[in-house]
Motif scaffolding. Structure first.
Motif, PDB file in Angstrom:
ATOM      1  N   VAL A 146       0.745  -1.041   0.300  1.00  0.00           N
ATOM      2  CA  VAL A 146       0.305   0.372  -0.358  1.00  0.00           C
ATOM      3  C   VAL A 146       0.827   1.406   0.228  1.00  0.00           C
ATOM      4  CG1 VAL A 146      -2.077   0.602   1.310  1.00  0.00           C
ATOM      5  CG2 VAL A 146      -1.698  -1.552   1.362  1.00  0.00           C
ATOM      6  N   ILE A 147       1.254   2.056  -1.151  1.00  0.00           N
ATOM      7  CA  ILE A 147       1.553   3.206  -1.139  1.00  0.00           C
ATOM      8  C   ILE A 147       0.573   4.641  -0.837  1.00  0.00           C
ATOM      9  CG2 ILE A 147       3.027   4.721  -2.704  1.00  0.00           C
ATOM     10  CD1 ILE A 147       3.351   2.270  -4.446  1.00  0.00           C
ATOM     11  N   LEU A 148       1.152   5.489   0.200  1.00  0.00           N
ATOM     12  CA  LEU A 148      -0.212   6.574   0.785  1.00  0.00           C
ATOM     13  C   LEU A 148       1.180   7.866   0.299  1.00  0.00           C
ATOM     14  CD1 LEU A 148      -1.844   7.987   2.216  1.00  0.00           C
ATOM     15  CD2 LEU A 148      -0.974   7.203   4.343  1.00  0.00           C
ATOM     16  N   ALA A 149       1.194   8.947   0.198  1.00  0.00           N
ATOM     17  CA  ALA A 149       1.887   9.701  -0.149  1.00  0.00           C
ATOM     18  C   ALA A 149       0.777  10.836   0.412  1.00  0.00           C
ATOM     19  CB  ALA A 149       2.090  10.323  -1.874  1.00  0.00           C
ATOM     20  N   GLY A 150       1.711  11.621   1.042  1.00  0.00           N
ATOM     21  CA  GLY A 150       0.988  13.090   1.936  1.00  0.00           C
ATOM     22  C   GLY A 150       0.505  12.191   3.123  1.00  0.00           C
ATOM     23  N   GLU A 151      -0.555  13.686   3.956  1.00  0.00           N
ATOM     24  CA  GLU A 151      -0.959  12.963   5.542  1.00  0.00           C
ATOM     25  C   GLU A 151      -2.656  13.058   5.256  1.00  0.00           C
ATOM     26  OE1 GLU A 151       1.976  15.733   4.477  1.00  0.00           O
ATOM     27  OE2 GLU A 151       3.308  13.800   4.901  1.00  0.00           O
ATOM     28  N   ASP A 152      -2.820  13.228   4.476  1.00  0.00           N
ATOM     29  CA  ASP A 152      -4.556  13.074   4.257  1.00  0.00           C
ATOM     30  C   ASP A 152      -5.498  12.395   5.202  1.00  0.00           C
ATOM     31  OD1 ASP A 152      -6.809  14.191   3.606  1.00  0.00           O
ATOM     32  OD2 ASP A 152      -7.518  11.737   2.732  1.00  0.00           O
TER      33      ASP A 152
ATOM     34  N   LEU B  99       3.144  -4.498   3.501  1.00  0.00           N
ATOM     35  CA  LEU B  99       3.762  -3.636   3.118  1.00  0.00           C
ATOM     36  C   LEU B  99       3.135  -2.266   2.863  1.00  0.00           C
ATOM     37  CD1 LEU B  99       7.461  -4.244   0.837  1.00  0.00           C
ATOM     38  CD2 LEU B  99       5.684  -2.214   1.001  1.00  0.00           C
ATOM     39  N   GLU B 100       3.653  -1.544   3.815  1.00  0.00           N
ATOM     40  CA  GLU B 100       3.322  -0.010   3.896  1.00  0.00           C
ATOM     41  C   GLU B 100       4.481   0.897   3.313  1.00  0.00           C
ATOM     42  OE1 GLU B 100       1.024   0.697   7.378  1.00  0.00           O
ATOM     43  OE2 GLU B 100       0.435   2.610   6.735  1.00  0.00           O
ATOM     44  N   ALA B 101       4.264   1.773   2.128  1.00  0.00           N
ATOM     45  CA  ALA B 101       5.249   2.904   1.883  1.00  0.00           C
ATOM     46  C   ALA B 101       5.070   4.109   2.263  1.00  0.00           C
ATOM     47  CB  ALA B 101       5.490   2.340   0.565  1.00  0.00           C
ATOM     48  N   ARG B 102       5.081   4.651   2.852  1.00  0.00           N
ATOM     49  CA  ARG B 102       4.646   6.093   3.407  1.00  0.00           C
ATOM     50  C   ARG B 102       5.515   7.324   2.948  1.00  0.00           C
ATOM     51  NH1 ARG B 102       0.469   6.658   7.480  1.00  0.00           N
ATOM     52  NH2 ARG B 102      -0.589   4.784   7.721  1.00  0.00           N
ATOM     53  N   TYR B 103       5.142   8.616   2.083  1.00  0.00           N
ATOM     54  CA  TYR B 103       5.770   9.402   1.690  1.00  0.00           C
ATOM     55  C   TYR B 103       5.158  10.199   2.017  1.00  0.00           C
ATOM     56  CZ  TYR B 103       7.461   5.794  -1.405  1.00  0.00           C
ATOM     57  OH  TYR B 103       8.620   4.466  -1.763  1.00  0.00           O
ATOM     58  N   SER B 104       6.025  11.679   1.967  1.00  0.00           N
ATOM     59  CA  SER B 104       4.487  13.058   2.339  1.00  0.00           C
ATOM     60  C   SER B 104       4.304  13.957   1.177  1.00  0.00           C
ATOM     61  CB  SER B 104       6.066  14.280   2.974  1.00  0.00           C
ATOM     62  OG  SER B 104       7.464  14.314   2.026  1.00  0.00           O
ATOM     63  N   ALA B 105       3.646  14.849   1.604  1.00  0.00           N
ATOM     64  CA  ALA B 105       2.953  15.231   0.383  1.00  0.00           C
ATOM     65  C   ALA B 105       4.021  15.683  -0.643  1.00  0.00           C
ATOM     66  CB  ALA B 105       1.956  16.087   0.865  1.00  0.00           C
ATOM     67  N   ASP B 106       5.454  15.872  -0.633  1.00  0.00           N
ATOM     68  CA  ASP B 106       5.941  16.549  -2.065  1.00  0.00           C
ATOM     69  C   ASP B 106       7.136  15.714  -2.320  1.00  0.00           C
ATOM     70  OD1 ASP B 106       7.240  16.203   0.445  1.00  0.00           O
ATOM     71  OD2 ASP B 106       8.304  18.283   0.732  1.00  0.00           O
ATOM     72  N   VAL B 107       6.918  14.386  -2.029  1.00  0.00           N
ATOM     73  CA  VAL B 107       7.282  13.730  -2.355  1.00  0.00           C
ATOM     74  C   VAL B 107       7.437  13.626  -4.087  1.00  0.00           C
ATOM     75  CG1 VAL B 107       5.267  11.741  -2.620  1.00  0.00           C
ATOM     76  CG2 VAL B 107       7.364  10.747  -2.696  1.00  0.00           C
ATOM     77  N   PRO B 108       8.891  13.516  -4.973  1.00  0.00           N
ATOM     78  CA  PRO B 108       8.718  13.795  -6.314  1.00  0.00           C
ATOM     79  C   PRO B 108       7.883  12.172  -7.209  1.00  0.00           C
ATOM     80  CG  PRO B 108      11.115  13.467  -5.421  1.00  0.00           C
ATOM     81  CD  PRO B 108       9.648  13.080  -4.265  1.00  0.00           C
ATOM     82  N   GLN B 109       7.055  12.824  -8.174  1.00  0.00           N
ATOM     83  CA  GLN B 109       6.509  11.738  -8.668  1.00  0.00           C
ATOM     84  C   GLN B 109       7.888  10.168  -8.591  1.00  0.00           C
ATOM     85  OE1 GLN B 109       2.616  12.345 -11.589  1.00  0.00           O
ATOM     86  NE2 GLN B 109       3.874  11.070 -13.111  1.00  0.00           N
ATOM     87  N   GLU B 110       8.702  10.580  -9.537  1.00  0.00           N
ATOM     88  CA  GLU B 110       9.729   9.648  -9.895  1.00  0.00           C
ATOM     89  C   GLU B 110       9.967   8.321  -8.269  1.00  0.00           C
ATOM     90  OE1 GLU B 110      10.368   9.554 -12.995  1.00  0.00           O
ATOM     91  OE2 GLU B 110       9.639  10.867 -13.174  1.00  0.00           O
ATOM     92  N   THR B 111      10.044   8.852  -7.413  1.00  0.00           N
ATOM     93  CA  THR B 111      10.000   8.303  -6.611  1.00  0.00           C
ATOM     94  C   THR B 111       9.378   7.518  -6.344  1.00  0.00           C
ATOM     95  OG1 THR B 111      11.588  10.049  -5.113  1.00  0.00           O
ATOM     96  CG2 THR B 111      10.941   8.410  -3.995  1.00  0.00           C
ATOM     97  N   LEU B 112       7.797   7.303  -6.351  1.00  0.00           N
ATOM     98  CA  LEU B 112       6.777   6.405  -6.293  1.00  0.00           C
ATOM     99  C   LEU B 112       7.219   5.774  -7.486  1.00  0.00           C
ATOM    100  CD1 LEU B 112       4.806   7.662  -3.869  1.00  0.00           C
ATOM    101  CD2 LEU B 112       3.287   8.597  -5.844  1.00  0.00           C
ATOM    102  N   LEU B 113       7.168   6.296  -8.624  1.00  0.00           N
ATOM    103  CA  LEU B 113       7.280   5.826  -9.611  1.00  0.00           C
ATOM    104  C   LEU B 113       8.256   4.432  -9.611  1.00  0.00           C
ATOM    105  CD1 LEU B 113       6.684   8.054 -12.799  1.00  0.00           C
ATOM    106  CD2 LEU B 113       5.074   6.521 -11.617  1.00  0.00           C
ATOM    107  N   ALA B 114       8.933   5.423  -8.982  1.00  0.00           N
ATOM    108  CA  ALA B 114      10.846   4.523  -8.573  1.00  0.00           C
ATOM    109  C   ALA B 114      10.089   2.534  -7.598  1.00  0.00           C
ATOM    110  CB  ALA B 114      11.544   4.549  -8.517  1.00  0.00           C
TER     111      ALA B 114
ATOM    112  N   VAL C  82      -2.321   1.970  -4.540  1.00  0.00           N
ATOM    113  CA  VAL C  82      -1.668   3.421  -4.312  1.00  0.00           C
ATOM    114  C   VAL C  82      -2.742   3.995  -3.764  1.00  0.00           C
ATOM    115  CG1 VAL C  82      -1.075   5.884  -5.172  1.00  0.00           C
ATOM    116  CG2 VAL C  82      -0.052   3.755  -6.462  1.00  0.00           C
ATOM    117  N   GLN C  83      -3.132   4.409  -2.657  1.00  0.00           N
ATOM    118  CA  GLN C  83      -4.269   5.024  -1.965  1.00  0.00           C
ATOM    119  C   GLN C  83      -4.128   6.838  -2.948  1.00  0.00           C
ATOM    120  OE1 GLN C  83      -6.058   4.159   0.522  1.00  0.00           O
ATOM    121  NE2 GLN C  83      -7.261   5.300   0.062  1.00  0.00           N
ATOM    122  N   LEU C  84      -5.222   6.847  -2.767  1.00  0.00           N
ATOM    123  CA  LEU C  84      -6.336   7.939  -3.563  1.00  0.00           C
ATOM    124  C   LEU C  84      -7.121   8.964  -2.884  1.00  0.00           C
ATOM    125  CD1 LEU C  84      -7.440   6.670  -7.094  1.00  0.00           C
ATOM    126  CD2 LEU C  84      -5.568   7.598  -6.516  1.00  0.00           C
ATOM    127  N   PRO C  85      -7.024  10.135  -2.937  1.00  0.00           N
ATOM    128  CA  PRO C  85      -6.081  11.247  -3.720  1.00  0.00           C
ATOM    129  C   PRO C  85      -4.824  10.948  -3.293  1.00  0.00           C
ATOM    130  CG  PRO C  85      -7.029  13.361  -1.977  1.00  0.00           C
ATOM    131  CD  PRO C  85      -7.421  11.155  -1.510  1.00  0.00           C
TER     132      PRO C  85
END
Ligand code: NAD
Length: 287
Positions: A37-43, A65-80, A96-99
């Motif tokens: 599960v990929i989560l970007a941001g703090e919503d 497996l949880e992959a957490r990132y801050s809201a300003d993570v570059p899109q490239e990091t998520l794609l990698a 990928v958790q939306l939004p």
């Protein structure tokens, strides 16, 4: 009196029990199902959804497996990260958790997921296969709705089905599923003229628009099956509770079957995510 409840919570529990021997059989052969599960941001709502999904995996014997990132993570990091997970044999499903944060392109991110691991069913290849009636991962919420209809012996064939909402994650796949099940399908949306007249024709009415208590009794045909997908948080002055897109108390008097909020479609959504992840692992194990 009033219509009978469709108890999504009870049905979800029943289905999750039935998953246990399947996950145990896979684990015994060295193929324990795994979900990333990929989560970007703090919503805050997204954080709750992710936690619920991870807890449900644990209870069902699925590795998560949880992959957490801050809201300003570059899109490239998520794609990698997605590319690495696509290649990871311990991971069978990627979500990928939306939004996503605003600077990201949702389509690019979702389509980076390998269709074989697209357990949310949001990839264009999955939706295309669904529309064409080919095997695919079905988006979890509409898949859960179909399971609820099945559990109550509702065969959509020949019935008028009206869906309110046309999003790619609920309304459109819901329309495809009901059409594939031979219903006569109408999709209403924000530009629909005289929506109540369409809704009143429905034998099966699915509300998925995100407007609290939008569907009232006068919009429902007596004896209709009413499925409420909406999850809305009422303002504090109205009690701050969760409520659906259907005015439950009044519509219950007219409907034959109705889903409550909470305890209706919501628990089924996570259940179908588990089902898709187990299926992905079974497909992989069978290769
Ligand atoms: P969305 O905002 O992406 O789409 C809403 C759709 O409703 C749009 O197609 C829009 O045209 C239509 N709409 C909006 N206002 C309308 C109006 N006044 N009349 C007619 N149509 C209107 O929303 P979504 O992601 O599809 O979610 C819809 C609802 O379902 C939300 O409340 C969401 O929280 C809920 N939801 C619940 C689950 C679950 O597990 N139960 C899962 C996903 C979404």
């Amino acid at each position: 009196m009033g219509g009978q409840l469709i108890d999504g919570k009870a049905l979800a529990e029943e289905l999750r029990e039935a998953f246990k021997p399947r996950t145990a059989a896979l684990a015994a052969k060295g193929h324990r199902p795994g979900l990333a599960v990929i989560l970007a941001g703090e919503d805050p709502a997204s954080q709750v959804y992710v936690r619920n999904k991870v807890n449900a995996c644990e209870a069902a014997g699925i590795f998560s497996l949880e992959a957490r990132y801050s809201a300003d993570v570059p899109q490239e990091t998520l794609l990698a990260k997605i590319a690495a997970l696509n290649a990871d044999p311990a991971i069978h499903g990627i979500l990928v958790q939306l939004p996503l944060p605003r600077h990201m392109d949702e389509k690019t991110v979702l389509e980076a997921i390998s269709p074989e691991k697209d357990v949310d069913g949001f990839h264009a290849a999955s939706l295309g296969a669904l529309v064409q009636g080919h095997p695919c991962f079905i988006p979890c919420t509409p898949h859960g709705v179909m399971k609820m209809l099945e559990a109550h012996g509702i065969d959509p064939s020949g019935k008028e089905a009206v869906i309110i909402g046309r999003s790619s994650i609920v309304g459109k796949p819901m329309a495809a599923l009901l059409l594939n099940a031979n219903a006569t399908v109408t999709v209403c949306h924000s530009k629909t003229l005289d929506l109540p007249a369409h809704a009143r024709r429905a034998d099966i009415l699915v509300a998925a628009l995100g407007k609290p208590r939008f569907v009232t009794a006068s919009m429902v045909k007596p004896g209709a099956v009413v499925i409420d997908v909406g999850i809305n948080r009422l303002p504090p002055e109205e009690g701050g509770k969760l409520c659906g897109d259907v005015d439950f108390e009044s519509v219950r008097e007219v409907a034959s079957l109705i889903t409550p909020v909470p305890g209706g479609v919501g628990p089924m959504t996570i259940t179908m995510l588990l089902a898709n992840t187990i299926e992905a692992a079974e497909r992989r194990a069978g290769k």
